[in-house]
Write a protein that holds these residues in place. Structure first.
Motif, PDB file in Angstrom:
ATOM      1  N   LEU A 104      30.763 -33.857 -13.730  1.00  0.00           N
ATOM      2  CA  LEU A 104      30.396 -34.839 -14.757  1.00  0.00           C
ATOM      3  C   LEU A 104      31.634 -35.678 -15.029  1.00  0.00           C
ATOM      4  N   TRP A 105      31.560 -36.966 -14.708  1.00  0.00           N
ATOM      5  CA  TRP A 105      32.713 -37.857 -14.840  1.00  0.00           C
ATOM      6  C   TRP A 105      32.539 -38.762 -16.045  1.00  0.00           C
ATOM      7  N   LEU A 106      33.418 -38.548 -17.030  1.00  0.00           N
ATOM      8  CA  LEU A 106      33.418 -39.376 -18.240  1.00  0.00           C
ATOM      9  C   LEU A 106      34.822 -39.938 -18.497  1.00  0.00           C
ATOM     10  N   ASP A 107      35.639 -39.988 -17.496  1.00  0.00           N
ATOM     11  CA  ASP A 107      37.016 -40.453 -17.690  1.00  0.00           C
ATOM     12  C   ASP A 107      37.028 -41.919 -18.121  1.00  0.00           C
ATOM     13  N   GLY A 108      37.772 -42.184 -19.202  1.00  0.00           N
ATOM     14  CA  GLY A 108      37.884 -43.546 -19.704  1.00  0.00           C
ATOM     15  C   GLY A 108      36.651 -44.051 -20.410  1.00  0.00           C
ATOM     16  N   ALA A 109      35.645 -43.210 -20.599  1.00  0.00           N
ATOM     17  CA  ALA A 109      34.410 -43.640 -21.273  1.00  0.00           C
ATOM     18  C   ALA A 109      34.636 -43.726 -22.778  1.00  0.00           C
ATOM     19  N   HIS A 110      33.766 -44.498 -23.443  1.00  0.00           N
ATOM     20  CA  HIS A 110      33.833 -44.655 -24.891  1.00  0.00           C
ATOM     21  C   HIS A 110      32.427 -44.488 -25.452  1.00  0.00           C
TER      22      HIS A 110
ATOM     23  N   LEU B 133      34.118 -31.001 -15.451  1.00  0.00           N
ATOM     24  CA  LEU B 133      34.059 -32.128 -16.387  1.00  0.00           C
ATOM     25  C   LEU B 133      35.359 -32.904 -16.265  1.00  0.00           C
ATOM     26  N   LEU B 134      35.259 -34.158 -15.870  1.00  0.00           N
ATOM     27  CA  LEU B 134      36.428 -35.034 -15.773  1.00  0.00           C
ATOM     28  C   LEU B 134      36.311 -36.054 -16.902  1.00  0.00           C
ATOM     29  N   ALA B 135      37.074 -35.801 -17.988  1.00  0.00           N
ATOM     30  CA  ALA B 135      36.969 -36.658 -19.173  1.00  0.00           C
ATOM     31  C   ALA B 135      38.350 -37.083 -19.650  1.00  0.00           C
ATOM     32  N   ASP B 136      39.230 -37.404 -18.730  1.00  0.00           N
ATOM     33  CA  ASP B 136      40.557 -37.905 -19.088  1.00  0.00           C
ATOM     34  C   ASP B 136      40.402 -39.196 -19.896  1.00  0.00           C
ATOM     35  N   ARG B 137      41.112 -39.265 -21.016  1.00  0.00           N
ATOM     36  CA  ARG B 137      41.159 -40.475 -21.859  1.00  0.00           C
ATOM     37  C   ARG B 137      39.784 -40.845 -22.419  1.00  0.00           C
ATOM     38  N   LEU B 138      38.884 -39.892 -22.500  1.00  0.00           N
ATOM     39  CA  LEU B 138      37.588 -40.113 -23.135  1.00  0.00           C
ATOM     40  C   LEU B 138      37.784 -40.413 -24.618  1.00  0.00           C
ATOM     41  N   THR B 139      36.989 -41.333 -25.143  1.00  0.00           N
ATOM     42  CA  THR B 139      36.992 -41.620 -26.580  1.00  0.00           C
ATOM     43  C   THR B 139      35.594 -41.388 -27.134  1.00  0.00           C
ATOM     44  N   VAL B 140      35.511 -40.533 -28.145  1.00  0.00           N
ATOM     45  CA  VAL B 140      34.240 -40.276 -28.821  1.00  0.00           C
ATOM     46  C   VAL B 140      34.493 -40.450 -30.314  1.00  0.00           C
ATOM     47  N   ASN B 141      33.736 -41.333 -30.947  1.00  0.00           N
ATOM     48  CA  ASN B 141      33.972 -41.630 -32.357  1.00  0.00           C
ATOM     49  C   ASN B 141      33.505 -40.527 -33.302  1.00  0.00           C
TER      50      ASN B 141
ATOM     51  N   GLY C  33      34.379 -24.312 -12.977  1.00  0.00           N
ATOM     52  CA  GLY C  33      35.246 -25.393 -12.522  1.00  0.00           C
ATOM     53  C   GLY C  33      36.111 -25.831 -13.691  1.00  0.00           C
ATOM     54  N   GLU C  34      36.985 -26.764 -13.474  1.00  0.00           N
ATOM     55  CA  GLU C  34      37.925 -27.181 -14.526  1.00  0.00           C
ATOM     56  C   GLU C  34      37.281 -28.167 -15.492  1.00  0.00           C
ATOM     57  N   VAL C  35      37.490 -27.930 -16.778  1.00  0.00           N
ATOM     58  CA  VAL C  35      37.072 -28.865 -17.828  1.00  0.00           C
ATOM     59  C   VAL C  35      38.306 -29.648 -18.255  1.00  0.00           C
ATOM     60  N   ARG C  36      38.276 -30.965 -18.047  1.00  0.00           N
ATOM     61  CA  ARG C  36      39.453 -31.809 -18.281  1.00  0.00           C
ATOM     62  C   ARG C  36      39.202 -32.765 -19.449  1.00  0.00           C
ATOM     63  N   LEU C  37      40.113 -32.681 -20.445  1.00  0.00           N
ATOM     64  CA  LEU C  37      40.076 -33.594 -21.598  1.00  0.00           C
ATOM     65  C   LEU C  37      41.474 -34.117 -21.936  1.00  0.00           C
ATOM     66  N   PRO C  38      42.357 -34.302 -20.955  1.00  0.00           N
ATOM     67  CA  PRO C  38      43.706 -34.768 -21.315  1.00  0.00           C
ATOM     68  C   PRO C  38      43.678 -36.183 -21.880  1.00  0.00           C
ATOM     69  N   GLY C  39      44.382 -36.369 -22.996  1.00  0.00           N
ATOM     70  CA  GLY C  39      44.455 -37.696 -23.592  1.00  0.00           C
ATOM     71  C   GLY C  39      43.176 -38.140 -24.265  1.00  0.00           C
ATOM     72  N   ALA C  40      42.194 -37.251 -24.385  1.00  0.00           N
ATOM     73  CA  ALA C  40      40.935 -37.622 -25.034  1.00  0.00           C
ATOM     74  C   ALA C  40      41.148 -37.817 -26.533  1.00  0.00           C
ATOM     75  N   ARG C  41      40.371 -38.715 -27.122  1.00  0.00           N
ATOM     76  CA  ARG C  41      40.442 -38.981 -28.557  1.00  0.00           C
ATOM     77  C   ARG C  41      39.060 -38.743 -29.151  1.00  0.00           C
TER      78      ARG C  41
ATOM     79  N   SER D 179      32.253 -42.963 -15.461  1.00  0.00           N
ATOM     80  CA  SER D 179      33.644 -43.359 -15.709  1.00  0.00           C
ATOM     81  C   SER D 179      33.699 -44.754 -16.301  1.00  0.00           C
ATOM     82  N   GLY D 180      34.464 -44.892 -17.411  1.00  0.00           N
ATOM     83  CA  GLY D 180      34.641 -46.208 -18.016  1.00  0.00           C
ATOM     84  C   GLY D 180      33.431 -46.743 -18.727  1.00  0.00           C
ATOM     85  N   ALA D 181      32.361 -45.962 -18.808  1.00  0.00           N
ATOM     86  CA  ALA D 181      31.142 -46.457 -19.459  1.00  0.00           C
ATOM     87  C   ALA D 181      31.342 -46.561 -20.971  1.00  0.00           C
ATOM     88  N   ARG D 182      30.587 -47.474 -21.581  1.00  0.00           N
ATOM     89  CA  ARG D 182      30.571 -47.579 -23.033  1.00  0.00           C
ATOM     90  C   ARG D 182      29.148 -47.338 -23.503  1.00  0.00           C
TER      91      ARG D 182
END
Length: 539
Positions: free
Chosen positions: A145-151, A171-179, A192-200, A126-129
């Motif tokens: 797998l927690w990637l929420d807020g990661a970039h 997969l918890l990837a709320d607000r994930l950013t992948v270039n 299980g639930e795959v979450r990508l809300p607000g992901a860019r 979470s929050g990792a860059r």
């Protein structure tokens, strides 16, 4: 860390790190290298997580001219790998490794992370860059797998990954950013639930061939997702549970070609308020056991349901309320089982197939410029009359206007006549009676030349009556020869005179007959004139 306490495999890794060399602890017997059986691996394949942490945070410097890196294969990593909030300049590349505890990368700054074909009881980032790629290809991750807020500035590769966390977030990837691109393909599965809300996502999102399992909840929660390019949920994609793309934006096209969605008696695909820059394909074997909704969606190109199978018999199988699209291709493989709601949708071209029309429709407010095929008015009336809301005036008016724009004025009038007749069924007895009279006489004004038939009939009737009962003469000194035919015609004509009506005057009941002929002639004559005027203006 005291290097004298390092085990043999740890010392090998320690010495290889400054040059970025790989250390392979895997067995020559490939049958013993499955991370799922790591509890059988001995000390010769065991590395403490604290050794990895020490190397990654700078315990050993890189040799001059070399890039230091942790490159390790076939190891069992014991203890907590905690890099929370750390700044890690060296790449981390583990292949075929097994972890006893979930690695902790939350709010860390990493150069690149490769955990390929590994077994992990979870991964918290979470929050990792990550300034580079994050490569998890072929790994099995249980516990989430927690990637929420990661970039991630490069690619996020989860090809062939198995995520296992039943009843919770796989997969918890709320607000994930992948270039760049995100890959969830080549056998990717999630229990299980795959979450990508607000992901860019700066590139493509690829779920090609993926299998998602989370009944009866949400299989893929990607509301407000922003993907700059295409989104692929095709190539054998399947989901048990809801796919939620509400308010998502897709910069390319969205493909559900051949996808199979299962969420019985609930919503299988929720794409309300979706925005797609090109096309949406739910085609070629696409099936949904549950509702499919594109309510309020904006599709710049085509929304195609060619060859689809949709079933939600207890509710709305296809919701297209307020949809905006250049083209709607509504030609499923079979009739939609359930309601198809097109109310207040706006499309330029509607392509459908009478053989697969749903038995239940909602069409009020639907706007379209062209129909393909246009079909005859009689056939299209069968389409309008499938509306579950009963009589609504707008669908008739829209269809009649479309026929007129295509130069099919007769079909347009037929639709408006059907509108008046169907409206009559909603009225009380007095208005129904008047309606039947209007229909019989002039077809509610849409069959004006029917009045000519009535005029001919009345002319014949009056000729017979007044031939048998000649009316009296008003002025015996100045009267033309009486002719029953011309006298009746003089009564019926609303304008002009043939010199008979003003000279002869019937009495008694024949006076009533004459007056009725005058009134009928006025109404019917004006109707014929109006119809002739419209016909001439069209020519």
């Amino acid at each position: 860390m005291n290097i004298d306490e390092l085990s043999s495999p740890e010392r090998r890794l320690w010495e290889a790190f400054p040059r970025g060399e790989s250390v392979d602890l895997a067995s020559a017997d490939q049958g013993l290298n499955d991370p799922g059986g790591a509890d059988r691996w001995g000390p010769e394949r065991t590395v403490r997580a604290e050794v990895l942490v020490a190397l990654l945070v700078g315990a050993v410097a890189a040799e001059p001219g070399q890039v230091a890196a942790v490159r390790l294969s076939g190891a069992r990593v014991v203890g907590p790998l905690n890099l929370g909030h750390a700044e890690v300049a060296a790449p981390l590349a583990l292949t075929g490794c097994a972890f006893d505890e979930p690695p902790q990368l939350y709010w860390a700054k990493m150069s690149s992370v490769h955990l390929m074909r590994c077994g992990l009881p979870g991964l918290i980032a979470s929050g990792a860059r990550v300034d580079g790629h994050m490569w998890l290809e072929g790994s099995r991750i249980s516990g989430g797998l927690w990637l929420d807020g990661a970039h991630i500035t490069g690619i996020l590769n989860m090809s062939g990954v198995h995520l296992v966390n039943p009843g919770d977030d796989a997969l918890l990837a709320d607000r994930l950013t992948v270039n760049a691109n995100v890959y969830c393909d080549q056998g990717f599965t999630a229990d299980g639930e795959v979450r990508l809300p607000g992901a860019r996502i700066g590139g493509q999102l690829i779920f090609r061939g993926a299998r998602l399992h989370n009944p009866p909840g949400v299989a893929l929660y990607a509301s407000r997702l922003d993907a700059a390019a295409n989104v692929f949920c095709d190539g054998g994609f399947s989901a048990e549970g809801e796919i939620r793309l509400r308010g998502a934006r897709v910069g390319g096209y969205l493909s559900f070609v051949g996808a199979k969605l299962v969420h019985p008696e609930r919503t299988a695909l929720n794409a309300d308020d979706l925005a797609v820059e090109t096309d949406v394909y739910c085609t070629d074997g696409f099936s949904a056991d549950g509702g499919v909704s594109f309510a309020g969606a904006r599709v710049a190109g085509q929304l195609s349901l060619s060859g689809a199978r949709l079933s939600h018999e207890s509710g709305t199988a296809l919701g297209l309320q307020r949809l905006q699209a250049e083209e709607l291709l509504l030609r499923p493989a079979e009739a939609i089982k359930g309601i198809a709601d097109l109310s207040y949708a706006r499309v330029n071209l509607l392509r459908d197939d009478a053989g697969t029309w749903p038995s239940r429709l909602q069409l009020d407010g639907l706007q379209y410029e062209n129909l393909e095929p246009p079909l005859t008015a009689r056939e299209r009336l069968g389409w309008l009359r499938r509306d579950t809301d009963g009589y609504q005036p707008q669908p008739y008016e829209r269809l009649a206007q479309t026929y007129r724009s295509l130069g099919l004025d007769a079909d347009g009038r037929s639709i408006l006549l059907a509108k008046a007749r169907d409206r009559r069924s909603t009225q009380g007895l007095p208005l129904k009676t008047i309606g039947y009279l209007q229909d019989a006489l002039v077809g509610y004004g849409y069959r004006p030349f029917r009045a000519a038939s009535w005029l001919i009939g009345l002319l014949a009737f009056g000729t017979v009556v007044f031939s048998l009962h000649k009316p009296g003469v008003l002025n015996a000194d100045d009267s033309p020869h009486f002719n029953a035919f011309f006298y009746t015609l003089d009564l019926l004509l609303p304008v002009g005179s043939l010199g008979q009506e003003g000279v002869f005057a019937p009495a008694g009941i024949y006076q009533w007959i004459a007056n009725l002929l005058v009134a009928a002639g006025f109404v019917l004559g004006l109707t014929v004139a109006a119809g002739a005027t419209r016909a001439l203006s069209r020519e």
